[in-house]
Design an enzyme around this catalytic site. Structure first.
Site, mmCIF file in Angstrom:
data_model
loop_
_atom_site.group_PDB
_atom_site.id
_atom_site.type_symbol
_atom_site.label_atom_id
_atom_site.label_comp_id
_atom_site.label_asym_id
_atom_site.label_seq_id
_atom_site.Cartn_x
_atom_site.Cartn_y
_atom_site.Cartn_z
ATOM 1 N N GLU A 195 6.265 -31.885 -33.123
ATOM 2 C CA GLU A 195 6.313 -32.914 -32.014
ATOM 3 C C GLU A 195 5.202 -33.513 -31.439
ATOM 4 O O GLU A 195 4.112 -32.758 -31.773
ATOM 5 C CB GLU A 195 6.923 -32.068 -30.801
ATOM 6 N N LYS A 219 2.014 -34.762 -29.374
ATOM 7 C CA LYS A 219 1.847 -34.149 -28.116
ATOM 8 C C LYS A 219 1.286 -35.323 -27.249
ATOM 9 O O LYS A 219 0.294 -36.011 -27.682
ATOM 10 C CB LYS A 219 0.510 -33.253 -28.802
ATOM 11 N N LYS A 231 5.984 -25.488 -32.990
ATOM 12 C CA LYS A 231 6.965 -24.589 -32.313
ATOM 13 C C LYS A 231 7.731 -23.810 -33.548
ATOM 14 O O LYS A 231 8.462 -24.507 -33.998
ATOM 15 C CB LYS A 231 7.600 -24.937 -31.005
#
Ligand SMILES: [Zn+2]
Length: 723
Positions: A117, A119, A299
């Site tokens: 994703e 940041k 993640k």
């Protein structure tokens, strides 16, 4: 007198829930103009609250909605404990770091799907939904306790006040970043410029400043957005059917359905090569998107695996933040000028064509000294490479020699002070730096000393920034050549009278400011301009300044000593002097030999202090400060016993009762030395949770190891208390 009746816990709980709900609806109505319930329902809530308070008058607080009808809520930023801590993330700066991280995971739990994703460089917040209603918004704070900014959060249009689901979780904490999109940021700064207000340096500062406005109406006018990136506490009512999320991907899908903004261009990667491709690809476009990004967060997607991997005290093991490298851009070096520092040191700095680098606009960069300019080989007029990493100060890297036109010229160090005209000279033979010797009257030095005394490590006067110091001590700075108006006399001719300022005395102070066409004109600084039917009055910041100056008078002696700008006297020496002598008067009367015997002072600092007090205008500053009530004595803080005198203590890992600086301060206050690395000379090593190599080193060297409880005993009673 009888005690007022206590309200039963259930009544307190009901009161809290009712007030939370009413505040929420009020914010929706007043600040967003978007009521979520009918007027009748709202009135019913108010009536319930009134009935409850009538029965238990002890519940009525001044900020109860029954006492503040109609007024929008004003936040006072009370501390709020997050249900689940907001951990920070470990950082990766290259493919090697990422591969090492992924390798550890693969060895422990096998290969995993990894979500990538963007940041955002924003402000982390924690939102709490109870039964689907947004009841609280808080800043990240230290990860465990943040500040309550609920009314401000309510004004952000992309945050749903109520989750769009008939069966929401009983409790849901979501974490995200509040940010300002690039286009919105540019528009906001245009509006600030039109209103003659100071511009924001970058979107992150603008977002942070906007979220922490005392008046939510101001926040409501700022174009804040939110992006969710995680879940904290989660409780379901087991009687209600609910989704079982097994991956981050699934949870995002639900949150999106419920109206929460989640990452839309997330990539699921099967291995670290795919992760790296995503990082490289995104890196090419990091400034093209709606918001500035400073990296990518990777993640493990599987929640069960996340739980297996767990977290250190600081960061989860299942996620890592990749940071893009500092950016380099090129721009034109228009000029090299010099500035005069607090001690008279003259340093050259680069004036450049404004250029955007790493999310903010850069115009100036320090060049440190004459030697640095020569070493870098930059000429005035050069195209230069400029670099800036995160919040770090911008730096001129090198000239682009190929682009020289032939009309570039070399920088020559001035021979006289640009502020006061005194001849510059090295402080002593052979020094690389030139100094302005006119410490008493050089306005540039006076401004720097005033900024210093207001700084956080000194007297901590927030309203006393650089521009304010200029307005006080050098209001003619920025005067254009040929300006006709008379030179204005400064309110302060040095720092002696700073604690004697009143709002009234600042009424007519004007400074030079560029108007909209870039023409310099004089403008009131501390008071507003009188307008039709509106008299001139002090600005908010001026009132704040006067208040904060009054409060600063009771700061401890060591801070006052640092504020005096005595050479070599920093916080460590100042604390030792403060503890040993107890008053400014006693320090002034002490001989050099007496001063030098103080632990942590020594002959150089002692000589510097004696020299300083020999100067009459220095003594005059002390007298004026003391007459205003500054540093009357060590202050009313209870004297701390010097239980650690002569001991060196290293603290490693996280302690629950001390911040990193707090632990250090506790050691120094008690006469100890807070060291950062373990050696044979270390007396004690305090090991908190998540401690790493320093704890190993302590064991290796056989140094005594203490846990937090042991540390507390040591602080209280010294080594004897440990037996
Ligand atoms: Zn000067």
């Amino acid at each position: 007198m009888t005690e007022p009746p206590q309200a039963p816990t259930a009544a307190q709980q009901a009161w809290r829930e009712l007030t939370d709900q009413i505040r929420l609806h009020r914010a929706a109505y007043y600040l967003r103009d978007a009521p979520v319930i009918a007027d009748g329902e709202y009135d019913a809530l108010i009536r319930q609250l009134e009935a409850l308070e009538a029965r238990y008058p002890v519940l009525v607080t001044p900020d109860s909605p029954t006492q503040t009808v109609g007024a929008p809520p004003v936040t006072d930023f009370t501390p709020v404990r997050h249900r689940e801590p907001l951990l920070s993330l470990d950082n990766a700066f290259n493919l090697g770091d990422l591969t090492a991280w992924a390798g550890r995971i693969e060895r422990e739990v096998g290969s995993q799907m990894l979500g990538c994703e963007a940041k955002i460089d924003g402000l982390a917040v924690n939102l709490t939904y109870v039964d689907g209603h947004l009841v609280r918004g808080a800043t990240r704070g230290d990860g465990r306790v943040g500040e309550d900014v609920t009314p401000n959060i309510h004004t952000i249009p992309t945050i749903p006040l109520r989750l769009a689901t008939p069966s929401p979780p009983k409790v849901l904490e979501v974490r995200g970043e509040v940010y300002i999109a690039v286009a919105d940021f540019e528009r906001l700064n245009r509006e600030m410029a039109a209103a003659e207000r100071p511009l924001f340096a970058n979107p992150r500062n603008a977002a942070a400043g906007s979220l922490r406005q005392k008046n939510p109406e101001t926040t409501a006018q700022r174009p804040l957005s939110l992006l969710i990136h995680g879940i904290g506490a989660l409780e379901w009512d087991d009687a209600v059917p609910h989704p079982e999320w097994s991956t981050q991907t699934e949870s995002y899908a639900s949150l999106r359905e419920w109206g929460l903004p989640v990452p839309e261009d997330r990539i699921l990667a099967a291995d670290i090569e795919q992760v790296w491709d995503a990082i490289v690809e995104r890196g090419k476009h990091r400034h093209d998107g709606a918001f500035e990004i400073d990296g990518m967060v990777i993640k493990v997607d599987d929640f069960a695996v996340q739980r297996t991997l767990g977290a250190t005290s600081r960061a989860p093991r299942w996620a890592i933040a990749f940071k893009y490298p500092p950016e380099e851009v090129t721009t034109k070096l228009i000029d090299i000028r010099v500035q005069v520092g607090r001690t008279g040191r003259v340093t050259p700095f680069a004036v450049m064509d404004p250029v955007r680098v790493a999310g903010s606009t850069v115009r100036f960069a320090t060049l440190h000294n004459r030697g640095e300019v020569e070493r870098k080989g930059v000429l005035i007029g050069d195209t230069v490479i400029v670099r800036k990493a995160g919040d770090v100060i911008p730096e001129v890297v090198a000239p682009v020699v190929d682009l020289r036109q032939g009309d570039e010229r070399e920088f020559t160090m001035p021979t006289h002070c640009p502020s006061c005209g005194a001849a510059l000279a090295p402080a002593k033979q052979g020094d690389a730096d030139l100094r302005c010797p006119n410490a008493e009257f050089c306005r540039a030095q006076i401004v720097e000393r005033i900024v210093h005394l207001g700084s956080r490590g000194c007297l901590d006067i927030e309203a006393l920034g650089y521009e304010t110091a200029v307005a006080l001590a050098d209001p003619d700075a920025g005067r254009p050549e040929g300006a006709e108006s008379e030179a204005a006399a400064p309110v302060l001719t040095n720092e002696a009278d700073i604690f004697w300022l009143s709002a009234e005395a600042l009424r007519d102070v004007e400074v030079w400011r560029a108007d909209r066409d870039g023409r310099m004109e004089r403008r009131l600084y501390f008071w507003s301009k009188p307008a039709k039917a509106k008299p001139s009055r002090p600005t908010q910041n001026t009132l704040l300044l006067i208040d904060q100056l009054a409060a600063a008078r009771s700061r401890p002696l060591w801070r006052v000593l640092v504020a005096l700008s005595i050479r070599h006297v920093g916080p460590t020496a100042a604390r030792a002097l403060g503890a040993a002598f107890g008053s400014l008067e006693a320090i002034r009367k002490a001989t050099q030999a007496q001063l030098a015997t103080v632990d942590g002072v020594g002959p150089v600092i002692a000589a510097s202090i004696v020299d300083w007090f020999e100067v009459p205008w220095h003594r005059a500053i002390c007298e004026r400060w003391e007459a205003a009530g500054v540093a009357a004595s060590q202050g009313d803080a209870p004297a701390v016993k010097r239980t650690l005198a002569g001991l060196t203590v290293v603290v490693t890992g996280t302690l629950s009762g001390f911040s990193r600086d707090g632990a250090k301060e506790a050691i120094i206050e008690r006469g100890g030395k807070a060291a950062s690395s373990v050696s044979k000379r270390t007396d004690y090593v305090v090991v908190g949770s998540g401690a790493g190599s320093k704890a190993d080193k302590a064991r290796e060297l056989g140094r005594p190891i203490l846990d937090e409880a042991g540390f507390e005993k040591l602080l209280a009673g010294g080594p004897d208390a440990l037996n």
